[in-house]
Design a protein around this motif. Sequence first.
Motif, PDB file in Angstrom:
ATOM      1  N   VAL A  31       0.904  -1.201  -0.002  1.00 27.37           N
ATOM      2  CA  VAL A  31      -0.061   0.013  -0.164  1.00 27.37           C
ATOM      3  C   VAL A  31       0.820   1.321   0.043  1.00 27.37           C
ATOM      4  O   VAL A  31       0.592   2.093  -0.692  1.00 27.37           O
ATOM      5  CB  VAL A  31      -0.985  -0.019   1.131  1.00 27.37           C
ATOM      6  CG1 VAL A  31      -1.599   1.293   1.261  1.00 27.37           C
ATOM      7  CG2 VAL A  31      -2.113  -0.834   1.110  1.00 27.37           C
ATOM      8  N   ARG A  60       2.483   1.661  -3.583  1.00 22.33           N
ATOM      9  CA  ARG A  60       1.466   2.240  -4.388  1.00 22.33           C
ATOM     10  C   ARG A  60       1.341   3.825  -4.009  1.00 22.33           C
ATOM     11  O   ARG A  60       1.176   4.704  -4.943  1.00 22.33           O
ATOM     12  CB  ARG A  60       0.232   1.498  -4.398  1.00 22.33           C
ATOM     13  CG  ARG A  60      -0.216   1.627  -5.920  1.00 22.33           C
ATOM     14  CD  ARG A  60      -1.703   0.964  -5.957  1.00 22.33           C
ATOM     15  NE  ARG A  60      -1.685  -0.319  -6.386  1.00 22.33           N
ATOM     16  CZ  ARG A  60      -2.623  -1.030  -6.940  1.00 22.33           C
ATOM     17  NH1 ARG A  60      -3.831  -0.555  -6.870  1.00 22.33           N
ATOM     18  NH2 ARG A  60      -2.456  -2.421  -7.322  1.00 22.33           N
ATOM     19  N   PRO A  84      -1.809   7.369   8.254  1.00 23.35           N
ATOM     20  CA  PRO A  84      -2.404   7.571   6.727  1.00 23.35           C
ATOM     21  C   PRO A  84      -0.913   7.754   5.895  1.00 23.35           C
ATOM     22  O   PRO A  84      -0.044   8.258   6.483  1.00 23.35           O
ATOM     23  CB  PRO A  84      -2.969   9.070   7.113  1.00 23.35           C
ATOM     24  CG  PRO A  84      -3.291   9.458   8.379  1.00 23.35           C
ATOM     25  CD  PRO A  84      -2.174   8.693   9.114  1.00 23.35           C
ATOM     26  N   TYR A 111      -5.950  -1.284  -1.699  1.00 25.25           N
ATOM     27  CA  TYR A 111      -5.652  -0.039  -1.864  1.00 25.25           C
ATOM     28  C   TYR A 111      -6.956   0.951  -2.086  1.00 25.25           C
ATOM     29  O   TYR A 111      -6.993   2.228  -1.282  1.00 25.25           O
ATOM     30  CB  TYR A 111      -4.762   0.457  -3.349  1.00 25.25           C
ATOM     31  CG  TYR A 111      -4.251   1.686  -3.347  1.00 25.25           C
ATOM     32  CD1 TYR A 111      -3.277   1.935  -2.238  1.00 25.25           C
ATOM     33  CD2 TYR A 111      -4.337   2.229  -4.280  1.00 25.25           C
ATOM     34  CE1 TYR A 111      -2.532   3.188  -2.459  1.00 25.25           C
ATOM     35  CE2 TYR A 111      -3.667   3.567  -4.496  1.00 25.25           C
ATOM     36  CZ  TYR A 111      -2.622   3.984  -3.467  1.00 25.25           C
ATOM     37  OH  TYR A 111      -2.215   5.250  -3.654  1.00 25.25           O
ATOM     38  N   TYR A 113      -9.406   0.317  -0.203  1.00 24.74           N
ATOM     39  CA  TYR A 113      -9.980   0.318   1.125  1.00 24.74           C
ATOM     40  C   TYR A 113      -9.223   1.538   1.756  1.00 24.74           C
ATOM     41  O   TYR A 113      -9.529   2.318   2.579  1.00 24.74           O
ATOM     42  CB  TYR A 113      -9.917  -0.793   1.650  1.00 24.74           C
ATOM     43  CG  TYR A 113     -10.211  -0.792   3.298  1.00 24.74           C
ATOM     44  CD1 TYR A 113     -11.386  -1.177   3.567  1.00 24.74           C
ATOM     45  CD2 TYR A 113      -8.880  -0.864   4.331  1.00 24.74           C
ATOM     46  CE1 TYR A 113     -11.794  -1.189   5.004  1.00 24.74           C
ATOM     47  CE2 TYR A 113      -9.446  -0.740   5.514  1.00 24.74           C
ATOM     48  CZ  TYR A 113     -10.683  -0.707   5.858  1.00 24.74           C
ATOM     49  OH  TYR A 113     -11.030  -0.822   7.452  1.00 24.74           O
ATOM     50  N   GLN A 114      -7.840   1.474   1.646  1.00 23.08           N
ATOM     51  CA  GLN A 114      -7.040   2.583   2.322  1.00 23.08           C
ATOM     52  C   GLN A 114      -7.189   3.828   1.999  1.00 23.08           C
ATOM     53  O   GLN A 114      -7.324   4.638   2.938  1.00 23.08           O
ATOM     54  CB  GLN A 114      -5.452   2.046   2.044  1.00 23.08           C
ATOM     55  CG  GLN A 114      -4.376   3.061   2.535  1.00 23.08           C
ATOM     56  CD  GLN A 114      -4.205   2.916   4.134  1.00 23.08           C
ATOM     57  OE1 GLN A 114      -4.674   2.045   4.735  1.00 23.08           O
ATOM     58  NE2 GLN A 114      -4.031   4.057   4.736  1.00 23.08           N
ATOM     59  N   LYS A 115      -7.606   4.163   0.657  1.00 22.32           N
ATOM     60  CA  LYS A 115      -7.830   5.423   0.201  1.00 22.32           C
ATOM     61  C   LYS A 115      -9.195   5.981   0.885  1.00 22.32           C
ATOM     62  O   LYS A 115      -9.426   7.034   1.290  1.00 22.32           O
ATOM     63  CB  LYS A 115      -8.101   5.552  -1.085  1.00 22.32           C
ATOM     64  CG  LYS A 115      -6.687   5.455  -1.999  1.00 22.32           C
ATOM     65  CD  LYS A 115      -6.719   5.996  -3.460  1.00 22.32           C
ATOM     66  CE  LYS A 115      -7.191   4.935  -4.199  1.00 22.32           C
ATOM     67  NZ  LYS A 115      -7.060   5.247  -5.668  1.00 22.32           N
ATOM     68  N   GLU A 173      -8.868   6.868   4.521  1.00 25.49           N
ATOM     69  CA  GLU A 173      -8.077   8.263   4.554  1.00 25.49           C
ATOM     70  C   GLU A 173      -8.860   9.355   4.121  1.00 25.49           C
ATOM     71  O   GLU A 173      -8.483  10.544   4.762  1.00 25.49           O
ATOM     72  CB  GLU A 173      -6.600   8.261   3.624  1.00 25.49           C
ATOM     73  CG  GLU A 173      -5.629   7.232   4.155  1.00 25.49           C
ATOM     74  CD  GLU A 173      -4.281   7.185   3.573  1.00 25.49           C
ATOM     75  OE1 GLU A 173      -3.783   8.141   3.055  1.00 25.49           O
ATOM     76  OE2 GLU A 173      -3.635   6.204   3.781  1.00 25.49           O
TER      77      GLU A 173
END
Lengths: 131, 558
Positions: free
Chosen positions: A23, A26, A117, B451, B453-455, B458
Motif C-alpha cells: 500500500v 503504491r 495515513p 488500496y 480500502y486504504q484510500k 484516508e
Amino acid sequence: MDRPIRVLVAKPGLDGHDRGAKVIARALRDAGMEVIYTGLRQTADQIVSAAIEEDVDCVAVSILSGAHNTLFPKINKLLLEEDAKDILLIGGGVIPVDDIPFLKENGVSEVFTPGTPTSVTIDFIKANVRK
Amino acid sequence: MFDNEKIAQIKKDAISFDEKTKKALEKRPERRDVFTTGSGDVINRLYNPSDLGDVNFEEKIGFPGSYPYTRGVQPTMYRGRLWTMRMYAGFATAKESNERYKYLVEQGSGGLSVAFDLPTQIGYDSDHSLSEGEVGKVGVAIDSLADMEILFDGIPLDKVSTSMTINAPAAVLLAMYIAVAEKQGVSAEKLRGTIQNDILKEYIARGTYIFPTDPSMRLITNIFEYCSKEVPLWNTISISGYHIREAGSTAAQEVGFTIADGIAYVEAAIKAGLDVDTFAPRLSFFFNAHNDLLEEVAKYRAARRLWAKIMKERFNAKNPKSMQLKFHTQTGGSTLTAQQPENNIVRVAIQTLAAVLGGTQSLHTNSKDEALALPSQDSVRTALRTQQIVAHESGVTNTVDPLAGSYYIEAKTNEIEEKAMEYITKIDDLGGAPKAIDAGYIQQEIMDASYDYQKQVETGEIVVVGMNKFQIEEKPPTGLLRVDLSVGEDQKKNLKDLRSNRNNDNVNEKLETLRKACNTDENLMPIILEAVKEYATLGEICGVMRDEFGEYEQSVVI
C-alpha cells in the motif's frame, strides 16, 4: 529537484505480511515518487546493495514479526559502512512505542505504526530526503 | 416461497414505496449518497421478496444438515454442541507455550492451536543466519522432535484436538506430532486435529512458502493419502481465506479465491489417484470475520452453498460429508487498531457474532493488544471470555441459522455466491489457481481492493472509530508481551547439544533415503516420519527437499 524522489520499499527478515508495504509503495508512486519494491525475505545486505545500486533517496522497511530491533539497526549499520548515510531510513509495522527511541538512536529517522495515513509518510519523506 | 403474481405485486409496491420516499428525502436527506458494505458493495435502502429472484427454498436455503448446507452442516448446530473455542497461541520456547496451552485449557478453551515462529514455518533451524531476530517471535520455535516433546508435555494427545498453523513444512510437523503421540502411547488413528497445509494461499497472501508449486502440491497430496490410511480422524488441510482477507480482499474475493484453491487441491488429489470421497470429508476451511456483521454472515452461507454445489456437480462426490464445508474462523486482525485498544474488544465481539450466526465449527478471537504486540495472557483471557459470553449469554445459539429468510441476508448470500463464482470462472479460464497465482492475477485483484480500502479510510468515507474519527490523546500502552532475544541463543545451544547426542549415522541415512525418494513418486510422509524419530532437525529435512525441489520465486505485484 531534477528528478523524482526514489524510494526502495523493502521487507527484511522472514515476515510475509506485505499488505502495508505494498500500500505504501503504491501511495508513494501515486505521489509522484519512483518506487522499487524488493519483495519478501530480504537480508540486510540485499536491501543495502539494492539501495545503492538503484541510487535511492530513501529506504522504507516494513516488518510485523517483531524482529525490528535486530534487523533495522543492521540495515542502518550497513548503510553507514557503505558511506550511504545520506539515504533516509524509515520503518513501519507492528512496532511497540517503547522500541521507537532505540530504533531512532540506531539511524531510523521515523517509525510509522499501524493506522498512520499514507499522506503522513509521504510528507515526511518529502521533507527529509536529500538533506 | 412467493408465487409470480405476488412477486409482481411486491415489485410494484416497492416502486411506489420509492416514490413516497422521495418526499421524505427532500425533507431529511440520508447520511450519505451511497451506502456500502465493508467490502464496498452497494446496499439498497430496503430489501423485499422481489430482491431474492426466483427463490426456491429447497435449492437455495433448505434445512441445516442437508444439501446445499446453506443453513449449516449439522441439523441441530449449537443446540447439540457449541463450536470449539480454539485460541491460537505460541511464542518463545516450547516450555513457555506449553504453559500457555495448559492455562487456556484450564480457562475453558476446547482445543489447542499452535502458532510457530517464522523460521519454523519456512523450514529453517533457529541457528540459520536468516533466523536472526525471528526466533520465538510470532510463535514457538520448533527445531526437532525434542522441542515438540516439551510443547505437548503433560497434554494427553488422545484427549485434545490440535490445530497447527503450518504449511510448507506441514509434513514434518505432522510427523513430529505423530511421533510425540507414539511416545505417549497414543496411536495415530486416535489423533484429532488439523494442519493448515494450504500452500496456495502462502503464495497469494502470507508468504511462508518454500518450494515451487508442483512439489508443494505433491507434499499435500502425499499427506492426504497417508492420513486417509494412518491418521483417519485428522483434517489434512484447512483451505484458508483468512490471510487472503487480511491481505485486503473483499468478502466475495475471500470466498472465490479460497474455493478456487480448494478446487486445485481436489484436482491434484484426484490426479494423484485418490478417490474424491476418501479425502474430501477431511478437507476443512478457514475464514475471517470482519466488522460488517450481516455481510459476513451471508459470506459463510454463500461459501457453504457454493462448495456443496461444486463438490456434487463438478467432482461427482457421492458422500454427503464431501459436500459439507466445515470451517474455523478467526476474527480479523487487520480490523484492530493500535489506537484506543479497548475498542478492539467490541470489534471482536461483533465479529464473534458474525462467525456464530454464520455457523462456524471453531473460533479464535483476537486479543485487544494485537495491533501492538503478541497478546498478553490477560488480553487472551478477555478474548476467550467474549466467545463464552456469546455462547452462553447472548441467546443466538438457541436456534439454527436464525437470520435465514431475512430478505437482506438471502439477497446478500446470493450476491456473494454469484460474485465468488465469477472469480472461480475467471481462474478456471487462466488454467486454475496455481497458474493464476504464477501470473499474479489473484495478488493484483487483492492489491487493488486493499488500496481502494486504504484510500477510503484516508478520506474518511470509511470510519474507523478512534483511528480516523473520535480520536483522543493517548498514553502509551503498558503490559505488552515481549519475547527476549535470549530465546534464540537458548535454541542454538539446544541444537548444538542435540547434534552431539543423537546418532548422526542414522540421521544421515534417513536424510539420504529422503533425498532419493524426492525424485520418485513415493509417498514422502513415512520417510519424513522415520527421519523425525531419529531427531533429524526441521532445517535438515527441509534442506534436503530444498536441494531437490528448488525454491519458489515470488511474482511481485504492487
